[in-house]
Design an enzyme around this catalytic site. Sequence first.
Site: not given
Ligand code: NAD
Length: 297
Positions: A189, A202
């Site tokens: 991130s 985080y």
């Molecule tokens: P999202 O909520 O759609 O995806 C995250 C997924 O993590 C969930 O769908 C869930 O299935 C899984 N998860 C969480 N805890 C879990 C557990 N204990 N066991 C199994 N699965 C688990 O959100 P996203 O934004 O697509 O996140 C995906 C990645 O992108 C993450 O690592 C997040 O930190 C990263 N990210 C997102 C952003 C943003 O702005 N959305 C920015 C930087 C990084």
Amino acid sequence: MADRLILQDPRKQYPKPPFPKQPQSAPGLVARMDPAPDHGETSYKGSGRLAGRKALITGGDSGIGRAAAIAYAREGADVAISYLPAEEKDAVEVIALIEAEGRKAAALPGDVSEEAWSRELVAKAVTALGGLDILVINAGRQQYRDSIAEVSSEDFDKTLKTNLYALHWIAQAAVPHLPPGASVITTASIQAYEPSAILLDYATTKAGIVAYTKALAKQLIDKGIRVNAVAPGPFWTVLQPSGGQPDEKVEQFGEHSAFGRPGQPVEIAPVYVLLASQEGSYITGEVYGVTGGAGIA
Ligand code: NAD
Ligand code: MG
């Protein structure tokens, strides 16, 4: 919506804030998001770049993981997704989209913060797909806390287990199965470089993911395996309204990016495709920023 491949001003391509308040509890469901994110359901066009490949994507039910899953299937890969049991509704939609491409799909519900399941899910993916050559470790926990005083040991533990320990367990279990040419992709991130005050635990894990990914890349190139991280900026995913940000921040999400809007998950999928494909043959140990103009240097 216009074809996303047509030449157009990217600032105007997708919705910009303000967005409605839309709190939901973690892990959150895509159907409750307004506006609906674009994960590529109707907009991603494949061109056979991952024909015959076998991919496991953690957190593949929603958000960035869902966008990668759809793109991988459209590029010709069989795809296993892991997710939490509470996300079954989202997962079912993704499985249907993968199967609609004539690809094999595997649904792997369970909690990756538990070591036994992290290891088992890799074994199950290998069995279901008949091998593994793309591993996307993307599941993540993000729950904001206004003050250091509010970050409990339970929070710290859960965030580290989900974002860092699971990364290690899943990578460790997968490596013996990965052939030369395989690709491991982690999701870091912008928070690794510019941490928010309200994301202490985080942001710490995201910096850890960058270091782990670079170290693993140095190790695994000896087996012909590439390892890279993607570092997203603000993306319109269910992570944010389900405790990732305060409601007021969700209403203005992405306003500070150079685009004046958040990215849509489909806009980062091409990076996951490039890093997974043989076209990325000279790319390892890198962190790919897709930050909305902020940069990660
Ligand atoms: P999202 O909520 O759609 O995806 C995250 C997924 O993590 C969930 O769908 C869930 O299935 C899984 N998860 C969480 N805890 C879990 C557990 N204990 N066991 C199994 N699965 C688990 O959100 P996203 O934004 O697509 O996140 C995906 C990645 O992108 C993450 O690592 C997040 O930190 C990263 N990210 C997102 C952003 C943003 O702005 N959305 C920015 C930087 C990084
Ligand atoms: Mg989800």
